[in-house]
Design a protein around this motif. Sequence first.
Motif, PDB file in Angstrom:
ATOM      1  N   GLN A  99      -0.236   4.321  -2.224  1.00  0.00           N
ATOM      2  CA  GLN A  99      -1.341   5.195  -1.842  1.00  0.00           C
ATOM      3  C   GLN A  99      -0.881   6.441  -1.092  1.00  0.00           C
ATOM      4  OE1 GLN A  99      -3.723   2.296   0.297  1.00  0.00           O
ATOM      5  NE2 GLN A  99      -4.978   1.921  -1.510  1.00  0.00           N
ATOM      6  N   ASP A 122       0.779  -1.242   0.000  1.00  0.00           N
ATOM      7  CA  ASP A 122       0.000   0.000   0.000  1.00  0.00           C
ATOM      8  C   ASP A 122       0.813   1.297   0.000  1.00  0.00           C
ATOM      9  OD1 ASP A 122      -2.383  -1.405  -0.081  1.00  0.00           O
ATOM     10  OD2 ASP A 122      -2.539  -1.493   2.105  1.00  0.00           O
ATOM     11  N   ALA A 169      -8.242   2.338 -16.947  1.00  0.00           N
ATOM     12  CA  ALA A 169      -9.432   2.007 -16.156  1.00  0.00           C
ATOM     13  C   ALA A 169      -9.654   3.067 -15.079  1.00  0.00           C
ATOM     14  CB  ALA A 169      -9.245   0.636 -15.512  1.00  0.00           C
ATOM     15  N   ASP A 170     -10.873   3.114 -14.611  1.00  0.00           N
ATOM     16  CA  ASP A 170     -11.208   4.041 -13.531  1.00  0.00           C
ATOM     17  C   ASP A 170     -10.813   3.399 -12.203  1.00  0.00           C
ATOM     18  OD1 ASP A 170     -12.161   6.231 -12.202  1.00  0.00           O
ATOM     19  OD2 ASP A 170     -14.248   5.562 -12.235  1.00  0.00           O
ATOM     20  N   ASN A 171      -9.499   3.276 -12.028  1.00  0.00           N
ATOM     21  CA  ASN A 171      -8.933   2.618 -10.868  1.00  0.00           C
ATOM     22  C   ASN A 171      -7.744   3.457 -10.430  1.00  0.00           C
ATOM     23  OD1 ASN A 171      -6.717   0.867  -9.727  1.00  0.00           O
ATOM     24  ND2 ASN A 171      -8.382  -0.643  -9.753  1.00  0.00           N
ATOM     25  N   GLU A 172      -7.731   3.876  -9.196  1.00  0.00           N
ATOM     26  CA  GLU A 172      -6.693   4.799  -8.724  1.00  0.00           C
ATOM     27  C   GLU A 172      -5.293   4.233  -8.887  1.00  0.00           C
ATOM     28  OE1 GLU A 172      -5.059   8.305  -7.603  1.00  0.00           O
ATOM     29  OE2 GLU A 172      -7.149   7.905  -8.117  1.00  0.00           O
ATOM     30  N   LEU A 173      -5.112   2.958  -8.629  1.00  0.00           N
ATOM     31  CA  LEU A 173      -3.800   2.337  -8.783  1.00  0.00           C
ATOM     32  C   LEU A 173      -3.331   2.391 -10.235  1.00  0.00           C
ATOM     33  CD1 LEU A 173      -1.354   0.675  -7.972  1.00  0.00           C
ATOM     34  CD2 LEU A 173      -2.795  -1.368  -8.053  1.00  0.00           C
ATOM     35  N   VAL A 174      -4.207   2.034 -11.160  1.00  0.00           N
ATOM     36  CA  VAL A 174      -3.852   2.055 -12.582  1.00  0.00           C
ATOM     37  C   VAL A 174      -3.557   3.482 -13.033  1.00  0.00           C
ATOM     38  CG1 VAL A 174      -4.667   1.539 -14.920  1.00  0.00           C
ATOM     39  CG2 VAL A 174      -5.142  -0.054 -13.051  1.00  0.00           C
ATOM     40  N   GLN A 221      -2.414   5.994 -11.131  1.00  0.00           N
ATOM     41  CA  GLN A 221      -1.120   6.404 -10.566  1.00  0.00           C
ATOM     42  C   GLN A 221       0.035   5.772 -11.339  1.00  0.00           C
ATOM     43  OE1 GLN A 221      -0.598   8.733  -8.599  1.00  0.00           O
ATOM     44  NE2 GLN A 221      -2.307   8.955  -7.215  1.00  0.00           N
ATOM     45  N   TYR A 222      -0.090   4.483 -11.636  1.00  0.00           N
ATOM     46  CA  TYR A 222       0.945   3.771 -12.385  1.00  0.00           C
ATOM     47  C   TYR A 222       1.131   4.405 -13.763  1.00  0.00           C
ATOM     48  CZ  TYR A 222       3.464  -0.048 -14.612  1.00  0.00           C
ATOM     49  OH  TYR A 222       4.404  -0.788 -15.278  1.00  0.00           O
TER      50      TYR A 222
END
Length: 193
Positions: free
Chosen positions: A112, A109, A151-156, A158-159
């Motif tokens: 984040q 994590d 995608a609507d995904n915070e991790l993706v 940020q990457y």
Amino acid sequence: MAQLESIIFITGGVRSGKSSFAEKLAADIWKKGPSGKLHYIAAMQPSDTEMQKRIKRHQEGRNQSGLEWKTWEKPVSIGELAEVFERNDVVLLDCLTTWLNNELFFEEDRWQKEEYLADLFGVMWEGIVQIAEKVRTLVIVSNEVLNEPVADNELVLQYSRMLGKLHQEIVSSAQNAYLVEMGIPIDMKGVVK
């Protein structure tokens, strides 16, 4: 941004032939120059059977080349290797996307944490610069993963942001940049000397 004459950037999709092209290019540059060593920085970690097969295939390819590659398995903090290289060395880093992934998930994590993300770009870029300033040539391989919808995904998100920023910084500073598609390298910037 000043050019780092020693950087060559190579990108392409999965199974595009970019690693094979990078290995051949690094070896050719090494053969043409003053005596130094030929290094391979492997960022990939054997996380599953498919990864183990890919790593083995890459290792066998280097072994069959007849060249004496010095392999460094370094999934994170790659800049720490700068001190082991010398002026006439040729270094191949394979690959930037794996290195970024490793840095983001080395500790659970931490991707984040805003302060960590803010520092990560600087740490990775500084590691690249430290190696590039120390050696004759640094060949960096990366994956072209930014052409797909994010995608609507915070991790993706940020990457993708971090990888895009690294790609832009490296290419703006590099002497040469290639896109490899279907095994064919397309010269996007510069000419190999």
